[in-house]
Write a protein that holds these residues in place. Structure first.
Motif, PDB file in Angstrom:
ATOM      1  N   LEU A  88       0.865  -1.200  -0.039  1.00  9.83           N
ATOM      2  CA  LEU A  88      -0.108   0.087  -0.016  1.00  9.83           C
ATOM      3  C   LEU A  88       0.873   1.225  -0.196  1.00  9.83           C
ATOM      4  O   LEU A  88       0.617   2.152  -0.793  1.00  9.83           O
ATOM      5  CB  LEU A  88      -0.893  -0.211   1.186  1.00  9.83           C
ATOM      6  N   GLN A  92       0.699   4.401  -2.874  1.00 11.81           N
ATOM      7  CA  GLN A  92       0.383   5.498  -2.517  1.00 11.81           C
ATOM      8  C   GLN A  92       1.208   6.585  -2.886  1.00 11.81           C
ATOM      9  O   GLN A  92       1.049   7.670  -3.514  1.00 11.81           O
ATOM     10  CB  GLN A  92       0.178   5.681  -1.117  1.00 11.81           C
ATOM     11  N   ARG A  93       2.501   6.069  -3.236  1.00  8.69           N
ATOM     12  CA  ARG A  93       3.734   7.148  -3.510  1.00  8.69           C
ATOM     13  C   ARG A  93       3.585   7.375  -5.248  1.00  8.69           C
ATOM     14  O   ARG A  93       3.673   8.375  -5.696  1.00  8.69           O
ATOM     15  CB  ARG A  93       5.140   6.360  -3.345  1.00  8.69           C
ATOM     16  N   GLU A  96       0.754   9.769  -6.080  1.00 11.21           N
ATOM     17  CA  GLU A  96       1.094  11.181  -5.703  1.00 11.21           C
ATOM     18  C   GLU A  96       1.259  11.772  -7.441  1.00 11.21           C
ATOM     19  O   GLU A  96       1.474  12.864  -7.627  1.00 11.21           O
ATOM     20  CB  GLU A  96       2.156  11.474  -4.905  1.00 11.21           C
ATOM     21  N   VAL A 113      -7.420   0.166   3.081  1.00 11.91           N
ATOM     22  CA  VAL A 113      -7.128   1.272   1.959  1.00 11.91           C
ATOM     23  C   VAL A 113      -7.901   2.515   2.227  1.00 11.91           C
ATOM     24  O   VAL A 113      -7.719   3.579   1.455  1.00 11.91           O
ATOM     25  CB  VAL A 113      -7.396   0.699   0.671  1.00 11.91           C
ATOM     26  N   SER A 116      -6.786   6.251   1.941  1.00  7.69           N
ATOM     27  CA  SER A 116      -5.485   6.152   1.160  1.00  7.69           C
ATOM     28  C   SER A 116      -5.588   7.210  -0.381  1.00  7.69           C
ATOM     29  O   SER A 116      -4.490   7.367  -0.844  1.00  7.69           O
ATOM     30  CB  SER A 116      -5.137   4.812   0.477  1.00  7.69           C
ATOM     31  N   LEU A 118      -6.795   6.562  -3.050  1.00  6.21           N
ATOM     32  CA  LEU A 118      -6.477   5.500  -4.304  1.00  6.21           C
ATOM     33  C   LEU A 118      -7.955   5.266  -4.900  1.00  6.21           C
ATOM     34  O   LEU A 118      -8.835   5.381  -4.430  1.00  6.21           O
ATOM     35  CB  LEU A 118      -6.045   3.979  -3.739  1.00  6.21           C
TER      36      LEU A 118
END
Length: 361
Positions: A88, A92-93, A96, A113, A116, A118
């Motif tokens: 996860l 997430q990186r 961005e 999640v 998050s 996402l």
């Protein structure tokens, strides 16, 4: 013959472009968006060609691919592999820098999640029985409700993969699997909507199913991947014609003993993979065949050796001498390209470019 060191992965640009146009036109006629799976080619140039043909984003199989294609300017990606909580932070990186859509089929992961940011798909099992929730189960509804609450995420909808279409024997069989997938997904989407959940998309996938399907009512997007190249397996199950295969492995004969019914080339398991082809058709398991000589098959592979066997020594006597080159049609183009660092791009019988393959774990 092309003047490159062997083994080399040859890509016919003309055939590849024809395949891209054909599938793009087919998706348009069927009324679905096309989000091709780039695990087949792992190449920025080829991904850009798919976008140029109208693809709505891409599908990746690893976070390495997601990183590489995001760095290459791609902004809309689906990572079509079940998410677990350990991956996860990495996801997430990437999110961005691009719209990264993830998939899951686990209730605890669905809870993890939350917050998050996402985009998330719910993976549904439509008969492949590899991963995905059983759409007829209470558990499937529980996971969907968790995602549909949209606690700091966006619920994109439901996603399936008809991988069992690769085990069919004809386009008619593949069409039946595609229709079953469509029916299950359309039914489940309607069930969730009646439960008040936002099902924005219904995503299906696999090249054999997409090549054979007659109706995609209720589906919003398709994710075929292999269609850009096809391969020996696709021909044998009736998914395409031999002239549609866009990649071959160029190999050199390195040993051919007098009176032998076989010769050896410098393309082994680390060029062709160990995929045995569509053995469900009752065919002898082999690792590929020689282009222009379908009677000559790759009977066995070691790490770097490929053994090409003939029916009898007389069939190859005086032919295929050491130093000569052949092209091998791979059983599985997706696994084959993953062993190479680049494509040698061919057009009009000559090399026009070399395109990098984004390999990595």
């Amino acid at each position: 013959m092309i003047d490159v060191e062997t083994p080399a992965l040859l890509l016919s640009r003309d055939v590849m472009e024809h395949n891209l146009k054909h599938m793009a036109d087919r998706a348009k006629r069927l009324g679905v968006a096309l989000r091709p799976h780039i695990k087949t080619h792992k190449c920025l140039e080829l991904g850009r060609r798919q976008l140029a043909h109208g693809a709505n984003g891409i599908t990746v199989s690893t976070l390495f691919e997601a990183e590489a294609f995001t760095s290459g300017g791609f902004t809309d990606l689906t990572w079509a592999f079940p998410l677990d909580r350990s991956h996860l932070p990495h996801a997430q990186r990437i999110a961005e820098r691009a719209a990264l859509r993830v998939i899951l089929d686990d209730l605890e992961t669905a809870k993890a999640v939350n917050g998050s940011g996402l985009h998330v798909w719910l993976k549904v099992d439509c008969g492949y029985h590899r991963a995905g929730v059983d759409p007829s189960s209470r558990y499937a509804l529980d996971v969907a409700r968790e995602l549909g609450a949209e606690r700091g995420i966006t619920f994109d909808g439901i996603l399936s993969h008809s991988g069992h279409a690769y085990r069919t024997r004809s386009q008619d069989e593949a069409a039946q699997i595609a229709e079953q997938e469509r029916q299950v997904m359309a039914w489940f989407a309607e069930l969730l909507r009646k439960d008040g959940l936002p099902v924005r998309g219904v995503s299906v996938g696999s090249t054999p199913a997409m090549a054979a399907v007659k109706d995609l009512t209720g589906v919003t997007e398709a994710r075929p991947g292999n269609y850009i190249f096809y391969d020996r397996t696709m021909v044998l199950i009736g998914c395409c014609e031999p002239q549609d295969i866009a990649v071959t492995v160029l190999a050199t004969v390195v040993s051919h003993q007098p009176g032998a019914s076989h010769f050896v080339v410098d393309a082994g398991a680390l060029s062709l993979s160990k995929d045995l082809g569509p053995t469900h058709l009752g065919l002898e398991p082999v690792f590929g065949e020689v282009k222009g000589h379908p009677e000559l098959t790759v009977a066995s592979v070691s790490q770097e050796h490929g053994v090409i066997r003939a029916a009898a020594p007389t069939a190859i006597e005086g032919r295929f001498k050491v130093g000569e080159r052949i092209e091998i049609i791979p059983n599985h183009s997706c696994l084959t390209e993953a062993h190479f660092d680049e494509y040698v791009v061919i057009e009009g019988g000559r090399m026009i470019d070399r395109w990098k393959i984004e390999r990595g774990r």
